[in-house]
Write an enzyme that holds these catalytic residues in place. Structure first.
Site, PDB file in Angstrom:
ATOM      1  N   ASP A   1      38.552  23.980  45.164  1.00 34.79           N
ATOM      2  CA  ASP A   1      37.401  23.072  45.047  1.00 34.79           C
ATOM      3  C   ASP A   1      37.421  22.127  46.252  1.00 34.79           C
ATOM      4  O   ASP A   1      38.487  21.620  46.627  1.00 34.79           O
ATOM      5  CB  ASP A   1      37.535  22.283  43.726  1.00 34.79           C
ATOM      6  CG  ASP A   1      36.255  21.545  43.355  1.00 34.79           C
ATOM      7  OD1 ASP A   1      35.757  20.753  44.185  1.00 34.79           O
ATOM      8  OD2 ASP A   1      35.770  21.732  42.229  1.00 34.79           O
TER       9      ASP A   1
ATOM     10  N   ASN B   1      32.314  23.544  32.404  1.00 35.65           N
ATOM     11  CA  ASN B   1      31.119  22.797  32.031  1.00 35.65           C
ATOM     12  C   ASN B   1      29.903  23.717  31.915  1.00 35.65           C
ATOM     13  O   ASN B   1      29.724  24.612  32.751  1.00 35.65           O
ATOM     14  CB  ASN B   1      30.830  21.730  33.087  1.00 35.65           C
ATOM     15  CG  ASN B   1      31.983  20.750  33.252  1.00 35.65           C
ATOM     16  OD1 ASN B   1      32.651  20.414  32.278  1.00 35.65           O
ATOM     17  ND2 ASN B   1      32.238  20.304  34.465  1.00 35.65           N
TER      18      ASN B   1
ATOM     19  N   GLN C   1      27.604  20.062  34.222  1.00 36.20           N
ATOM     20  CA  GLN C   1      27.564  21.199  35.154  1.00 36.20           C
ATOM     21  C   GLN C   1      26.623  20.868  36.317  1.00 36.20           C
ATOM     22  O   GLN C   1      25.475  20.474  36.100  1.00 36.20           O
ATOM     23  CB  GLN C   1      27.089  22.476  34.445  1.00 36.20           C
ATOM     24  CG  GLN C   1      27.157  23.708  35.340  1.00 36.20           C
ATOM     25  CD  GLN C   1      26.746  24.995  34.611  1.00 36.20           C
ATOM     26  OE1 GLN C   1      26.200  24.951  33.514  1.00 36.20           O
ATOM     27  NE2 GLN C   1      27.023  26.127  35.241  1.00 36.20           N
TER      28      GLN C   1
ATOM     29  N   HIS D   1      31.662  28.907  36.238  1.00 28.86           N
ATOM     30  CA  HIS D   1      32.953  28.711  36.910  1.00 28.86           C
ATOM     31  C   HIS D   1      33.906  27.987  35.975  1.00 28.86           C
ATOM     32  O   HIS D   1      33.482  27.223  35.112  1.00 28.86           O
ATOM     33  CB  HIS D   1      32.808  27.946  38.229  1.00 28.86           C
ATOM     34  CG  HIS D   1      32.065  26.659  38.104  1.00 28.86           C
ATOM     35  ND1 HIS D   1      30.685  26.596  38.057  1.00 28.86           N
ATOM     36  CD2 HIS D   1      32.497  25.383  37.992  1.00 28.86           C
ATOM     37  CE1 HIS D   1      30.303  25.334  37.937  1.00 28.86           C
ATOM     38  NE2 HIS D   1      31.391  24.574  37.882  1.00 28.86           N
TER      39      HIS D   1
ATOM     40  N   HIS E   1      37.214  25.455  36.052  1.00 27.73           N
ATOM     41  CA  HIS E   1      38.063  24.573  36.858  1.00 27.73           C
ATOM     42  C   HIS E   1      39.512  24.752  36.397  1.00 27.73           C
ATOM     43  O   HIS E   1      39.797  24.639  35.188  1.00 27.73           O
ATOM     44  CB  HIS E   1      37.704  23.106  36.625  1.00 27.73           C
ATOM     45  CG  HIS E   1      36.339  22.718  37.086  1.00 27.73           C
ATOM     46  ND1 HIS E   1      36.109  22.090  38.287  1.00 27.73           N
ATOM     47  CD2 HIS E   1      35.118  22.857  36.504  1.00 27.73           C
ATOM     48  CE1 HIS E   1      34.809  21.846  38.425  1.00 27.73           C
ATOM     49  NE2 HIS E   1      34.190  22.305  37.352  1.00 27.73           N
TER      50      HIS E   1
HETATM   51  P1  5GP Z   1      30.667  21.514  37.896  1.00 30.74           P
HETATM   52  O1  5GP Z   1      30.386  20.038  37.889  1.00 30.74           O
HETATM   53  O2  5GP Z   1      29.399  22.316  38.093  1.00 30.74           O
HETATM   54  O3  5GP Z   1      31.493  21.980  36.763  1.00 30.74           O
HETATM   55  O4  5GP Z   1      31.595  21.727  39.170  1.00 30.74           O
HETATM   56  C1  5GP Z   1      31.153  22.081  40.424  1.00 30.74           C
HETATM   57  C2  5GP Z   1      32.365  21.949  41.318  1.00 30.74           C
HETATM   58  O5  5GP Z   1      32.131  22.712  42.495  1.00 30.74           O
HETATM   59  C3  5GP Z   1      32.668  20.523  41.775  1.00 30.74           C
HETATM   60  O6  5GP Z   1      34.008  20.209  41.420  1.00 30.74           O
HETATM   61  C4  5GP Z   1      32.471  20.549  43.283  1.00 30.74           C
HETATM   62  O7  5GP Z   1      33.421  19.769  43.960  1.00 30.74           O
HETATM   63  C5  5GP Z   1      32.629  22.037  43.610  1.00 30.74           C
HETATM   64  N1  5GP Z   1      31.825  22.511  44.713  1.00 30.74           N
HETATM   65  C6  5GP Z   1      30.481  22.361  44.872  1.00 30.74           C
HETATM   66  N2  5GP Z   1      30.067  22.982  45.996  1.00 30.74           N
HETATM   67  C7  5GP Z   1      31.171  23.541  46.553  1.00 30.74           C
HETATM   68  C8  5GP Z   1      31.363  24.312  47.743  1.00 30.74           C
HETATM   69  O8  5GP Z   1      30.450  24.602  48.509  1.00 30.74           O
HETATM   70  N3  5GP Z   1      32.636  24.726  47.997  1.00 30.74           N
HETATM   71  C9  5GP Z   1      33.677  24.424  47.168  1.00 30.74           C
HETATM   72  N4  5GP Z   1      34.901  24.878  47.528  1.00 30.74           N
HETATM   73  N5  5GP Z   1      33.528  23.698  46.045  1.00 30.74           N
HETATM   74  C10 5GP Z   1      32.291  23.260  45.734  1.00 30.74           C
END
Ligand code: 5GP
Ligand code: ZN
Length: 136
Positions: A32, A88, A95, A101, A103
């Site tokens: 991440d 999420n 999300q 995805h 984590h």
């Molecule tokens: P969510 O809030 O949707 O569960 O988590 C999305 C996660 O994706 C966040 O922790 C954010 O830091 C990560 N993220 C978003 N865009 C990118 C990206 O382009 N590359 C990487 N490596 N992580 C990303």
């Protein structure tokens, strides 16, 4: 199916470079870029599913198998003391990227993170009512 407008589709399929720490036929696991802790990783399916409601059962099962492999890797390589798996679904649940995805968040004693919720204090009757609504 891939979604041409989805950044995680592009990352999962190698069209955008990423820090890949594990890969198999169906999943890519990347670091991440806004990590909660060192080694915070994301398990990304190579097909597009928006969330847990849309991912097929067999893919969901393999996602968890992949998560377990990576969890053991992070524990052994980074010396994690514990680990959270967070997943999420929907804006209400936090999300931000609408491609399923998981984590994988290694935890270290004193890391200062708080991946917790505020516990409620329902009565027995209130708990019974929720249980009834689910089972009805
Ligand atoms: P969510 O809030 O949707 O569960 O988590 C999305 C996660 O994706 C966040 O922790 C954010 O830091 C990560 N993220 C978003 N865009 C990118 C990206 O382009 N590359 C990487 N490596 N992580 C990303
Ligand atoms: Zn996607």
């Amino acid at each position: 199916m891939k979604d041409n407008n989805c950044i995680f589709c592009k990352i999962a399929n190698g069209d955008i470079p990423s820090r890949t720490i594990y890969e198999n036929e169906k999943f890519r696991v990347i670091l991440d870029n806004g990590p909660a802790t060192d080694g915070h990783a994301l398990v990304l399916p190579k097909e597009h599913f928006a969330n847990l409601f849309e991912i097929p059962q067999d893919w969901a099962a393999e996602a968890m198998e992949t998560a377990k492999t990576v969890a053991e890797m992070l524990r052994d390589k980074l010396g994690a003391d514990g680990l959270n798996v967070v997943q999420n679904n929907g804006e209400a649940a936090g999300q931000t990227v609408n491609h399923f995805h998981m984590h994988i968040i290694p935890r270290y004693k004193g890391d200062g993170q708080t991946i917790l919720w505020k516990p409620g204090h329902p009565s027995d009757a209130e708990l019974d009512e929720v249980c009834r609504r689910i089972l009805d």
